[in-house]
Design an enzyme around this catalytic site. Sequence first.
Site, PDB file in Angstrom:
ATOM      1  N   SER A 256       0.856  -1.190   0.000  1.00 27.48           N
ATOM      2  CA  SER A 256       0.000   0.000   0.000  1.00 27.48           C
ATOM      3  C   SER A 256       0.884   1.228   0.000  1.00 27.48           C
ATOM      4  O   SER A 256       2.054   1.170   0.398  1.00 27.48           O
ATOM      5  CB  SER A 256      -0.878   0.025   1.240  1.00 27.48           C
ATOM      6  OG  SER A 256      -0.107   0.477   2.322  1.00 27.48           O
ATOM      7  N   LYS A 257       0.284   2.318  -0.445  1.00 27.98           N
ATOM      8  CA  LYS A 257       1.094   3.533  -0.583  1.00 27.98           C
ATOM      9  C   LYS A 257       1.573   4.070   0.760  1.00 27.98           C
ATOM     10  O   LYS A 257       2.442   4.918   0.810  1.00 27.98           O
ATOM     11  CB  LYS A 257       0.316   4.584  -1.353  1.00 27.98           C
ATOM     12  CG  LYS A 257      -1.003   4.942  -0.742  1.00 27.98           C
ATOM     13  CD  LYS A 257      -1.724   5.928  -1.625  1.00 27.98           C
ATOM     14  CE  LYS A 257      -3.109   6.168  -1.083  1.00 27.98           C
ATOM     15  NZ  LYS A 257      -4.165   6.029  -2.020  1.00 27.98           N
ATOM     16  N   ARG A 258       1.017   3.575   1.866  1.00 28.09           N
ATOM     17  CA  ARG A 258       1.503   4.025   3.176  1.00 28.09           C
ATOM     18  C   ARG A 258       2.932   3.551   3.415  1.00 28.09           C
ATOM     19  O   ARG A 258       3.692   4.163   4.118  1.00 28.09           O
ATOM     20  CB  ARG A 258       0.628   3.520   4.326  1.00 28.09           C
ATOM     21  CG  ARG A 258      -0.831   3.640   4.100  1.00 28.09           C
ATOM     22  CD  ARG A 258      -1.535   4.732   4.925  1.00 28.09           C
ATOM     23  NE  ARG A 258      -2.833   4.995   4.352  1.00 28.09           N
ATOM     24  CZ  ARG A 258      -3.083   5.888   3.386  1.00 28.09           C
ATOM     25  NH1 ARG A 258      -2.127   6.640   2.905  1.00 28.09           N
ATOM     26  NH2 ARG A 258      -4.295   6.040   2.900  1.00 28.09           N
ATOM     27  N   LYS A 259       3.287   2.394   2.826  1.00 27.93           N
ATOM     28  CA  LYS A 259       4.619   1.833   3.113  1.00 27.93           C
ATOM     29  C   LYS A 259       5.584   1.928   1.933  1.00 27.93           C
ATOM     30  O   LYS A 259       6.783   2.019   2.106  1.00 27.93           O
ATOM     31  CB  LYS A 259       4.471   0.359   3.504  1.00 27.93           C
ATOM     32  CG  LYS A 259       3.442   0.091   4.585  1.00 27.93           C
ATOM     33  CD  LYS A 259       4.104  -0.364   5.874  1.00 27.93           C
ATOM     34  CE  LYS A 259       3.190  -0.337   7.074  1.00 27.93           C
ATOM     35  NZ  LYS A 259       2.257  -1.408   7.170  1.00 27.93           N
TER      36      LYS A 259
END
Length: 485
Positions: A256-259
Amino acid sequence: MSELQPVRVRIAPSPTGDPHVGTAYTTLFNFLFARQQQGKLILRIEDTDQKRARRDSEEMLFSTLKWLGLHWDEGPDVGGDYGPYRQSERKEIHQQYAQQLVQQDKAFYCFCSAERLQQVRDAQRAAGESPGYDGHCRHLTQDEVKSRLAAGESHVVRLKVTRPGQVTFEDGIRGPITIDLKQVDDQVLIKSDGFPTYHLANVIDDHLMKISHVIRAEEWISSTPKHVLLYQAFGWPLPKFYHLPLLRNKDQSKISKRKNPVSLNYYRRKGILPPAMLNFLALMGSSFAEDQEIFSVEEMTARFKLNKISLGGPIFDMVKLKHLNQHYIKAMGPRCFAAHVREEMYSQDFLEQIYPLFCERITAFEEFVDKTSFLYNGELDYRDLPIVPKKRTPLETKAAFEKLLEKVDQADVWDVEFVEQMLSGVQQELELKPRDFLMPVRIAVTGRKDSPPLPQSIVCVGKAMTRFRLAKACEFLAQLEVNPS
Ligand code: GLU
């Protein structure tokens, strides 16, 4: 299904934003299989969610997949015998097939309001049951249905699932999967706006486009029982299903774009070469040979085994990606090297785009590389820069960046007008003085106090790289809060 049926595979992306690495991963495996089997790869645009689908996302998707060297044989841009290849242009076909199911008493009209369905779900949850449709409209008489339709009442069409029972299908990688029909809702087939749901359109189009193998991401496994019920309702043979393992972050969570950045545009801007990206994606989920990690597309095609895809969650490992990229840079030779720099970094279009930003800021071209470096660098170093304004804390600055990131994620366009509005919107919403907001953003996105005008600079840095830098600046600020310099 007969073994002699020609191989026809498809990718069916929904054009709702930046092209995702997961789309490249699924496309690659379909592409390899189609080539290996001398079959055809079809690109179908699944744009039935009219609120989210965008034509410019579709164009971005085409150009990004082509950049990677992934080509399709049939699709909205290249045509083919089974079009149209955009689902929004197939609405009448989908409605017609839904009607057929209603006439055969395999589907029914449902007039339940969103409020009623919410109350039902709340009551089911309160009683410890799993939430689902309660069958309220299954037994309406034909006369009642007719008069409510004539009165123009809002409605959907649902599949009539016959319970009790089970649904079983074979996943070519995982083996047989059986689901109890208790867990399968009377799914909506036609929504109240007249558009088909993903499930209905996907099944009808896969059938009409003669898809032999459905190779898609693991996240669609839970939809497959619904699809199988639809194939059964229509009396159509099933394609073979293969669900590819999800790409994972290092901590095993779903990518995911969070990581990790997930936009292919980010990797292109970062300077990852297409063969390195393809090689990297191919290694995730498929072991072509134990003692080799560099593969050309030809080698991958020859060695690829669809039913031997490994299910251990493949890790999206940036170190590995850079290591492979380094190999391809060394192997590209001077001619390709020069062409790459010219076409990807100093293209005519890009240089013309940045000209207004720099023509007044350089007195001789010796300054060009330094002044434009923020357009080419990836991660920036914030250590000696006043990213936190006087009288404000790192956490406050981080909160402002997070708000901005939310807006970046929702962005459908990326031009000066949009970026100006986005910046002033967040600044006003957080009631910040311009200098307490714009200077930190300038530093986060360009790594300089003296960049050209901020909105123009942000546009040229690009959405994917802007997102990445703001996220990195947030990490830096979190550290600064714990460990003030
Ligand atoms: N439209 C779905 C997507 O966006 C397609 C899933 C499938 O391949 O069936 O990925």
